[in-house]
Enzyme design. Structure first.
Site, PDB file in Angstrom:
ATOM      1  CB  SER A 101      -4.456  -6.678   4.152  1.00 40.74           C
ATOM      2  OG  SER A 101      -4.037  -5.408   3.751  1.00 40.74           O
ATOM      3  CG  HIS A 149      -1.933  -1.032   1.297  1.00 42.84           C
ATOM      4  ND1 HIS A 149      -2.138  -1.834   2.391  1.00 42.84           N
ATOM      5  CD2 HIS A 149      -2.854  -1.420   0.375  1.00 42.84           C
ATOM      6  CE1 HIS A 149      -3.137  -2.674   2.150  1.00 42.84           C
ATOM      7  NE2 HIS A 149      -3.583  -2.447   0.926  1.00 42.84           N
ATOM      8  CE  LYS A 151     -20.717 -10.926   7.396  1.00 39.58           C
ATOM      9  NZ  LYS A 151     -20.321 -11.749   6.241  1.00 39.58           N
ATOM     10  NE  ARG A 171      -2.361  -7.640  -4.933  1.00 38.65           N
ATOM     11  CZ  ARG A 171      -3.173  -8.024  -3.949  1.00 38.65           C
ATOM     12  NH1 ARG A 171      -2.697  -8.090  -2.726  1.00 38.65           N
ATOM     13  NH2 ARG A 171      -4.415  -8.354  -4.179  1.00 38.65           N
TER      14      ARG A 171
END
Ligand code: PNS
Length: 166
Positions: A130, A19, A43, A92
């Site tokens: 991530s 990022h 969630k 990517r």
């Protein structure tokens, strides 16, 4: 030419070096870059939206043209609120294309004046996500080379990562 604002949206749970690489590239292209952290994207997030915004602000403090904001609802509405003419997304691998193209086409349908700009991160980060960073950390391996130091420190503060001895 008038100045160009872009939005770099995402979940950033957690922000990675990939990022950061994209933000650095975006800064070379745009006059103002708004990093938009989506609220309620997952969630069971590792970090709250507030923590993610705070971490991103720390990480981006060296770039005066970068602002970090949270957003809710449609990305195109957020982009319009902050006066953005472009959306920046990282690509990517080929596997990213389908999802990214679907989003870009839908966003174009919703806001034809908004351009999506795809950029590639440095090769070293082409496998980084991530989700994988979280998994590696939660299963006990260090993530120092995958996330900025500020993020690594917070991950340790949260617990559940590798044991640090000595
Ligand atoms: O980092 P991510 O999770 O891949 O980012 C996805 C994000 C936040 C860019 C996307 O989910 C999004 O824009 N959500 C906001 C809701 C929206 O606008 N949906 C329609 C997009 S086609």
């Amino acid at each position: 030419m008038s100045s160009v604002t872009a939005v770099y949206p995402g979940s950033f749970d957690p922000p990675t070096l990939g990022h950061l690489d994209l933000i650095a590239r975006g800064c070379r292209l745009f006059d103002r870059l708004i990093v938009g952290v989506l609220r309620n994207s997952e969630k069971t997030p590792l970090f709250s939206v507030e923590e993610r915004v705070q971490m991103l602000r720390e990480i981006c403090r060296c770039w005066p043209q970068v602002e970090v904001q949270e957003f809710d609802g449609l990305l195109v509405d957020f982009a319009s609120r902050v006066g953005a003419r472009a959306v920046l997304r990282g690509i990517r691998a080929i596997s990213d294309y389908e999802y990214e193209f679907q989003m870009a086409w839908m966003n174009r349908r919703l806001a034809p004046e908004l351009e999506t700009v795809f950029m590639m991160p440095a090769e070293a980060y082409s496998y980084l996500s991530s989700r994988l960073v979280k998994e590696v950390f939660q299963l006990g391996r260090p993530v120092a080379e995958l996330v900025p130091p500020e993020v690594e420190a917070r991950m340790h503060a949260h617990g559940g990562g590798p044991q640090v001895h000595g």
